[in-house]
Design a protein around this motif. Structure first.
Motif, mmCIF file in Angstrom:
data_model
loop_
_atom_site.group_PDB
_atom_site.id
_atom_site.type_symbol
_atom_site.label_atom_id
_atom_site.label_comp_id
_atom_site.label_asym_id
_atom_site.label_seq_id
_atom_site.Cartn_x
_atom_site.Cartn_y
_atom_site.Cartn_z
ATOM 1 N N ALA A 157 -3.071 -23.352 14.989
ATOM 2 C CA ALA A 157 -4.243 -24.076 15.494
ATOM 3 C C ALA A 157 -5.277 -24.192 14.386
ATOM 4 O O ALA A 157 -5.507 -23.243 13.627
ATOM 5 N N ILE A 158 -5.880 -25.344 14.280
ATOM 6 C CA ILE A 158 -7.003 -25.547 13.370
ATOM 7 C C ILE A 158 -8.263 -25.353 14.195
ATOM 8 O O ILE A 158 -8.517 -26.096 15.147
ATOM 9 N N THR A 159 -9.053 -24.342 13.874
ATOM 10 C CA THR A 159 -10.236 -24.037 14.674
ATOM 11 C C THR A 159 -11.492 -24.323 13.874
ATOM 12 O O THR A 159 -11.505 -24.222 12.648
ATOM 13 N N PHE A 160 -12.552 -24.680 14.594
ATOM 14 C CA PHE A 160 -13.811 -24.996 13.917
ATOM 15 C C PHE A 160 -14.976 -24.633 14.822
ATOM 16 O O PHE A 160 -14.823 -24.433 16.040
ATOM 17 N N GLY A 161 -16.133 -24.558 14.241
ATOM 18 C CA GLY A 161 -17.349 -24.171 14.948
ATOM 19 C C GLY A 161 -18.009 -23.016 14.229
ATOM 20 O O GLY A 161 -17.560 -22.565 13.173
ATOM 21 N N ASP A 162 -19.083 -22.531 14.786
ATOM 22 C CA ASP A 162 -19.811 -21.419 14.186
ATOM 23 C C ASP A 162 -20.159 -20.409 15.271
ATOM 24 O O ASP A 162 -21.214 -20.494 15.893
ATOM 25 N N PRO A 163 -19.259 -19.426 15.559
ATOM 26 C CA PRO A 163 -17.976 -19.183 14.881
ATOM 27 C C PRO A 163 -16.893 -20.122 15.396
ATOM 28 O O PRO A 163 -17.052 -20.737 16.461
ATOM 29 N N PRO A 164 -15.761 -20.231 14.682
ATOM 30 C CA PRO A 164 -14.669 -21.095 15.140
ATOM 31 C C PRO A 164 -14.173 -20.691 16.527
ATOM 32 O O PRO A 164 -14.070 -19.500 16.837
ATOM 33 N N ASN A 165 -13.864 -21.689 17.345
ATOM 34 C CA ASN A 165 -13.424 -21.451 18.717
ATOM 35 C C ASN A 165 -11.918 -21.190 18.765
ATOM 36 O O ASN A 165 -11.112 -22.100 18.551
ATOM 37 N N THR A 166 -11.542 -19.959 19.040
ATOM 38 C CA THR A 166 -10.127 -19.593 19.141
ATOM 39 C C THR A 166 -9.691 -19.385 20.587
ATOM 40 O O THR A 166 -8.561 -18.972 20.830
ATOM 41 N N HIS A 167 -10.578 -19.639 21.534
ATOM 42 C CA HIS A 167 -10.283 -19.424 22.956
ATOM 43 C C HIS A 167 -10.408 -20.766 23.666
ATOM 44 O O HIS A 167 -11.504 -21.220 23.968
ATOM 45 N N TRP A 168 -9.269 -21.411 23.890
ATOM 46 C CA TRP A 168 -9.270 -22.740 24.491
ATOM 47 C C TRP A 168 -9.174 -22.608 26.007
ATOM 48 O O TRP A 168 -8.222 -22.019 26.539
ATOM 49 N N ILE A 169 -10.169 -23.150 26.705
ATOM 50 C CA ILE A 169 -10.258 -23.048 28.161
ATOM 51 C C ILE A 169 -9.943 -24.413 28.766
ATOM 52 O O ILE A 169 -10.426 -25.448 28.285
ATOM 53 N N PHE A 170 -9.175 -24.408 29.859
ATOM 54 C CA PHE A 170 -8.720 -25.649 30.474
ATOM 55 C C PHE A 170 -9.415 -25.880 31.818
ATOM 56 O O PHE A 170 -10.041 -24.979 32.380
ATOM 57 N N ALA A 171 -9.322 -27.121 32.300
ATOM 58 C CA ALA A 171 -10.083 -27.504 33.485
ATOM 59 C C ALA A 171 -9.681 -26.725 34.723
ATOM 60 O O ALA A 171 -10.490 -26.546 35.637
ATOM 61 N N ASP A 172 -8.448 -26.238 34.769
ATOM 62 C CA ASP A 172 -8.002 -25.485 35.942
ATOM 63 C C ASP A 172 -8.309 -23.993 35.846
ATOM 64 O O ASP A 172 -7.888 -23.211 36.698
ATOM 65 N N GLY A 173 -9.049 -23.600 34.818
ATOM 66 C CA GLY A 173 -9.447 -22.203 34.674
ATOM 67 C C GLY A 173 -8.547 -21.381 33.774
ATOM 68 O O GLY A 173 -8.908 -20.268 33.371
ATOM 69 N N ARG A 174 -7.362 -21.889 33.445
ATOM 70 C CA ARG A 174 -6.489 -21.156 32.536
ATOM 71 C C ARG A 174 -7.047 -21.217 31.115
ATOM 72 O O ARG A 174 -7.850 -22.091 30.787
ATOM 73 N N SER A 175 -6.614 -20.307 30.273
ATOM 74 C CA SER A 175 -7.084 -20.283 28.890
ATOM 75 C C SER A 175 -5.986 -19.753 27.986
ATOM 76 O O SER A 175 -5.052 -19.074 28.443
ATOM 77 N N VAL A 176 -6.097 -20.051 26.701
ATOM 78 C CA VAL A 176 -5.127 -19.610 25.701
ATOM 79 C C VAL A 176 -5.889 -19.174 24.456
ATOM 80 O O VAL A 176 -6.820 -19.867 24.017
ATOM 81 N N ASN A 177 -5.510 -18.042 23.906
ATOM 82 C CA ASN A 177 -6.039 -17.621 22.612
ATOM 83 C C ASN A 177 -5.137 -18.195 21.528
ATOM 84 O O ASN A 177 -3.932 -17.912 21.496
ATOM 85 N N VAL A 178 -5.707 -19.012 20.677
ATOM 86 C CA VAL A 178 -4.919 -19.664 19.632
ATOM 87 C C VAL A 178 -5.196 -18.994 18.294
ATOM 88 O O VAL A 178 -6.199 -18.307 18.111
ATOM 89 N N LYS A 179 -4.296 -19.223 17.369
ATOM 90 C CA LYS A 179 -4.464 -18.635 16.035
ATOM 91 C C LYS A 179 -3.941 -19.609 14.991
ATOM 92 O O LYS A 179 -3.133 -20.501 15.278
ATOM 93 N N GLY A 180 -4.429 -19.422 13.787
ATOM 94 C CA GLY A 180 -4.001 -20.270 12.683
ATOM 95 C C GLY A 180 -4.586 -19.743 11.392
ATOM 96 O O GLY A 180 -5.350 -18.776 11.379
ATOM 97 N N VAL A 181 -4.237 -20.384 10.309
ATOM 98 C CA VAL A 181 -4.691 -19.918 8.996
ATOM 99 C C VAL A 181 -5.825 -20.783 8.444
ATOM 100 O O VAL A 181 -6.371 -20.478 7.380
ATOM 101 N N LEU A 182 -6.184 -21.845 9.146
ATOM 102 C CA LEU A 182 -7.255 -22.721 8.688
ATOM 103 C C LEU A 182 -8.359 -22.771 9.737
ATOM 104 O O LEU A 182 -8.109 -23.082 10.900
ATOM 105 N N SER A 183 -9.569 -22.461 9.320
ATOM 106 C CA SER A 183 -10.736 -22.572 10.197
ATOM 107 C C SER A 183 -11.923 -22.999 9.353
ATOM 108 O O SER A 183 -11.948 -22.809 8.133
#
Length: 295
Positions: free
Chosen positions: A190-216
């Motif tokens: 996953a390419i994450t960005f923000g301050d701090p980068p967002n690694t916790h993607w939340i979905f409309a149905d309430g589920r979420s996934v912790n993503v990881k990657g080498v580029l932020s």
């Protein structure tokens, strides 16, 4: 306009142009006249408004505060003259707008150029910054903001719903496979960005996934470039990737999984509510952005 107001106008133009010579060209005054008016203004106020070197001209702390007040005063004068001379259906005078850098460059700048062309008596000044500017203190007529808005005394109008999508380049997906479930996302770069980068993607149905990657990064445009280069998955607003998806440079993954939208809002102070230039601009942007960031 009295000498005091003219001195104020010269001061504001110098502060925004960053040099006496640029302000002189804009105002069609000689450099000597501009310099004399600034000197007279500082003498009358008894404070130094600018830090001057041979290569730079920056506002002092007192100058920054005075600039914010001057911008508001000049805007009020401009609005008063516009209201008297043109009624409610003409956009005239100076329209000061602020937005994020990416949206400002990609969409807002050309839209404001189009809007100005429809209203030849209008002057537009666009500032881009990724922080949240205090539009009252800094004298803006209009701000473009995204997502949920904090409660405030400002007026907000939604311009477009601005859904968000997860996407990646076809080259990345051909190499590493296309996710079929939310759980699959955790196994991808996953390419994450923000301050701090967002690694916790939340979905409309309430589920979420912790993503990881080498580029932020703290910069959404850099993240966008990495995605186009095949570095991984990215979560982006549709306005930012719409053209890339249409041209097959990016491909939406899990298209049936909904993400919370980040609506685009026009935000403006109460005292700008009836200004024709603000009202007409908001109406114009709402109509045009439906095609860019609508459902």
């Amino acid at each position: 306009m009295s000498d005091n107001l003219l001195d104020m106008l010269v001061f504001v133009r110098v502060a925004e142009a960053g040099s006496l010579s640029a302000a002189a060209r804009e105002l069609r005054l000689s450099l000597t006249v501009v310099s004399r008016k600034l000197t007279r203004l500082e003498a009358r106020l008894g404070v130094r408004l600018f830090n001057r070197t041979t290569r730079s001209l920056t506002l002092t702390e007192e100058g920054a505060r005075f600039h914010a007040r001057c911008v508001r005063i000049l805007a009020e004068i401009d609005d008063a003259e516009t209201e008297v001379t043109s009624g409610r259906d003409s956009a005239l005078g100076l329209l000061r707008v602020t937005s994020t850098f990416a949206f400002g460059c990609r969409w807002l700048a050309p839209l404001l150029q189009e809007f100005q062309a429809r209203h030849p008596g209008l002057h537009v000044h666009l500032d881009t910054e990724d922080g949240v500017a205090n539009i009252v203190e800094r004298g803006y007529d209009l701000a473009i903001r995204f997502g949920a808005l904090a409660d405030s005394s400002l007026i907000a109008r939604q311009l477009a719903p601005n859904r968000r999508v997860i996407c990646a380049s076809p080259s990345y997906l051909d190499r590493y496979g296309r996710p079929e479930t939310l759980e699959d996302l955790a196994g991808h770069a996953a390419i994450t960005f923000g301050d701090p980068p967002n690694t916790h993607w939340i979905f409309a149905d309430g589920r979420s996934v912790n993503v990881k990657g080498v580029l932020s990064t703290n910069n959404g445009e850099l993240a966008h470039r990495w995605a186009l280069g095949g570095a991984g998955l990215i979560l982006k607003s549709i306005w930012d990737v719409r053209d890339d998806i249409k041209s097959d440079q990016l491909e939406v993954v899990l298209p049936d999984v909904l993400l919370p939208a980040a609506p685009i809002h026009a935000v403006f102070p109460h005292n700008r509510l009836t200004a024709a230039k603000v009202r007409l601009c908001v109406e114009f942007l709402a109509a045009r952005l439906k095609d860019i960031a609508g459902n």
